[in-house]
Design a protein around this motif. Structure first.
Motif, PDB file in Angstrom:
ATOM      1  N   ASP A 110       0.875  -1.190   0.087  1.00 52.15           N
ATOM      2  CA  ASP A 110      -0.117  -0.096   0.194  1.00 52.15           C
ATOM      3  C   ASP A 110       0.859   1.353   0.062  1.00 52.15           C
ATOM      4  O   ASP A 110       0.718   2.379  -0.746  1.00 52.15           O
ATOM      5  CB  ASP A 110      -0.834   0.112   1.130  1.00 52.15           C
ATOM      6  N   THR A 111       2.014   1.289   0.791  1.00 47.68           N
ATOM      7  CA  THR A 111       2.826   2.352   0.870  1.00 47.68           C
ATOM      8  C   THR A 111       3.547   2.594  -0.709  1.00 47.68           C
ATOM      9  O   THR A 111       3.523   3.879  -1.010  1.00 47.68           O
ATOM     10  CB  THR A 111       3.873   2.085   1.705  1.00 47.68           C
ATOM     11  N   SER A 171       2.456   1.720  -3.517  1.00 50.01           N
ATOM     12  CA  SER A 171       1.125   2.356  -4.554  1.00 50.01           C
ATOM     13  C   SER A 171       0.876   3.808  -4.598  1.00 50.01           C
ATOM     14  O   SER A 171       0.348   4.447  -5.213  1.00 50.01           O
ATOM     15  CB  SER A 171      -0.188   1.570  -4.177  1.00 50.01           C
ATOM     16  N   ASN A 172       1.100   4.317  -3.171  1.00 50.54           N
ATOM     17  CA  ASN A 172       0.812   5.810  -2.896  1.00 50.54           C
ATOM     18  C   ASN A 172       2.136   6.655  -3.331  1.00 50.54           C
ATOM     19  O   ASN A 172       1.791   7.944  -3.206  1.00 50.54           O
ATOM     20  CB  ASN A 172       0.589   5.959  -1.553  1.00 50.54           C
ATOM     21  N   GLY A 198       4.390   8.810  -5.679  1.00 49.56           N
ATOM     22  CA  GLY A 198       3.988   9.338  -6.950  1.00 49.56           C
ATOM     23  C   GLY A 198       4.828   8.937  -8.097  1.00 49.56           C
ATOM     24  O   GLY A 198       4.205   9.014  -9.314  1.00 49.56           O
TER      25      GLY A 198
END
Length: 550
Positions: free
Chosen positions: A104-105, A107-108, A110
């Protein structure tokens, strides 16, 4: 020997992470901004040979040549991820982590675009070899080499005539991307390669080191069909070429990461300046049947490895690929990446030059001819173990036979592009005018290909506007019509496949009219399945291949 490397790629449109193996993920990046390199200084990230290859073939240096931005790699490392492999062509990295919360980290971030879902695969290597009896006492005959046990597989496509002409692959760099090269460093048949400075280097993209001699011997078998130089024992198709040995396949694994390894290996080969890549690996099925490639996927533009083959070709590299060994199975089609648009895909024939039932078939889903050509892949002779030679079967061995001969042709004319070389090999093949889904354009005649290339240096290479020969094939009479632009005396020669001059005569021909010559088959004499008709004018030499009807 047969190699089966089956894998699965389930695409989710580059919007999720790709699990390529236990705790391994393929991460696609958005851009190459803040890059430490510039397209204005390609010498900082491409070798001189890689630059010369591009310049010779008129290929531009593009963003795909730029390395991945180091800042992005460092950012991923700072999260606790291990970087396994990096792809500049796809602008992606393979990372390893046991912490799934990190996904999840990531995928965030930029600069992370995402990736596709990839599942596990099964890799199976089968070793079914028959030992060869080598007689070093056999005479050299008129050939440059005494090919020993390899004579049939060389002479089937007139490789000996190319060698006799002085072309043995010297100066051409070949990368062999495979599963390991156990015994290659100690086998006497490869002593010349190991001791002459023609082993350019090794790299292991599985373990991350440079030792490729401590794993599976499939690459050793493959390499020997090209590089062996044991006069009277076994001689390969490119005994004086130079080689990179690159390991991408983990034979003990059941995960997709091997495909990522192959891509990184191909990119390394490109940057190092290789001319030819041979890959005797292929992918199609998995334990989970829902994850298998379908025939519809064989369009050359779906599988990532097939796309990578096309990218390598776009850099000027000739990529030879084994068609696959599923010809007699329910899945009888070629494998990935044999479906790649620009791959020189090689099928297999037996010792009698007949289709070998193991050889995977085409066409591709979008209707293209595959395989492109074929060579001996049934009971092919190759090196095995620390010494000795055996027979093995599979397109794994027909592909490098062709790759080695391609190196010899390229040695004869370094000005050719990779696609020109591919097409002249196709044009020389036994069923060029009637290709099929079993053998493609057929078995190449590399001596005829050499004649075409030599004609193309300062003559018309592939088309004769000056004259036509018909019928072709012919039986009793050969008709030749000449249409010269100037009245002159021309020399008409007929040359056999072995280079023997069968006919020679002079004719005065008139400009602006049809000059008709008839040759009786008795004037020409006996020759093998084809001959070369050569017209020598005051300005150029023209050549045409003519086949004798059976």
């Amino acid at each position: 020997m047969r190699i089966f490397i089956a894998s699965i790629l389930l695409i989710i449109a580059y919007h999720s992470f790709a699990q390529t193996g236990p705790n391994k993920y393929w991460v696609k990046l958005t851009d190459k901004d803040n890059n430490q390199y510039s397209l204005d200084s390609p010498e900082l990230f491409l070798s001189q040979r890689a630059l010369v290859r591009r310049q010779t073939q008129g290929i531009s240096i593009t963003n795909t040549d730029l390395p991945v931005t180091q800042l992005y790699i460092d950012s991923l490392k700072s999260l606790g991820l291990t970087i396994h492999n990096i792809s500049k062509w796809f602008n992606a990295v393979t990372v390893e982590t046991t912490d799934t919360d990190l996904l999840d980290t990531i995928s965030n971030l930029g600069f992370v675009q995402g990736s596709e879902k990839v599942c596990t695969f099964k890799c199976r290597l089968e070793n079914n070899f028959t030992p060869a009896i080598v007689d070093h006492s056999k005479s050299l005959s008129v050939n440059t080499y005494n090919y020993g046990v390899a004579a049939n597989q060389i002479e089937m496509f007139n490789g000996q005539l190319v060698h006799n002409a002085g072309y043995t692959g010297e100066g051409v760099h070949i990368a062999v991307i495979d599963a390991g090269f156990l015994y290659s460093d100690v086998h006497p048949g490869l002593d010349s390669l190991m001791n002459s400075g023609r082993l350019l280097g090794t790299k292991d993209f599985v373990d991350g080191d440079n030792n490729v001699f401590d794993h599976h011997q499939h690459g050793h078998n493959v390499l020997s069909t090209m590089a062996a130089l044991d006069n009277g024992g076994m001689v390969g198709t490119a005994p004086h070429a130079s080689y990179w040995l690159l390991r991408s396949e983990d034979t003990g694994a059941e995960y997709r990461v091997e495909e990522d390894n192959w891509i990184s290996a191909a990119e390394f080969a490109d940057s190092a300046g290789v001319d030819i890549i041979n890959t005797s690996l292929g992918y199609n099925t998995f334990y989970d049947a829902t994850q298998n490639y379908t025939y519809e996927d064989l369009d050359g533009n779906t599988a990532r490895m097939s796309i990578a083959v096309d990218l390598a070709s776009a850099k000027g590299i000739l990529v030879t690929v084994s068609a696959g060994n599923e010809g007699s199975l329910s899945w009888h089609y070629i494998n990935v990446p044999a479906d790649a648009d620009s791959a020189l895909t090689v099928g297999a024939v037996n010792e009698q030059a007949e289709y070998a039932s193991l050889s995977s078939t085409g066409p591709t889903f979008d209707g293209r001819i595959k395989p492109n050509v074929a060579a001996q892949g049934k009971n092919t002779y190759l090196a095995s173990g620390a010494s000795g030679y055996v027979t093995g079967s599979g397109t794994s061995f027909s592909s490098p036979l062709v790759a080695g001969m391609a190196a010899c042709l390229w040695q004869s004319n370094r000005g050719l592009t990779n696609m020109q070389l591919l097409h002249v090999i196709e044009q020389s093949s036994s069923q060029y005018n009637a290709p099929d889904s079993l053998l493609g354009y057929g078995i190449p005649d590399f001596y005829y290909a050499l004649l075409l290339i030599e004609a193309g240096k300062d003559e018309k290479p592939l088309k004769n506007d000056l004259f036509t020969v018909y019928p072709n094939p012919f039986s009793d009479e050969m008709n030749i019509d000449l249409f010269p632009s100037d009245s002159q005396t021309v020399v008409l020669e007929v040359i056999g496949a072995n280079g023997q001059l069968l006919y020679n005569s002079e004719f005065f021909v008139m400009a602006g009219v049809r000059n008709h010559i008839v040759l009786d088959s008795r004037d020409i004499g006996d020759f093998s399945f084809y001959c070369i008709v050569r017209i020598i004018t005051d300005k150029k030499v023209y050549k045409e291949k003519v086949i004798r009807a059976k």
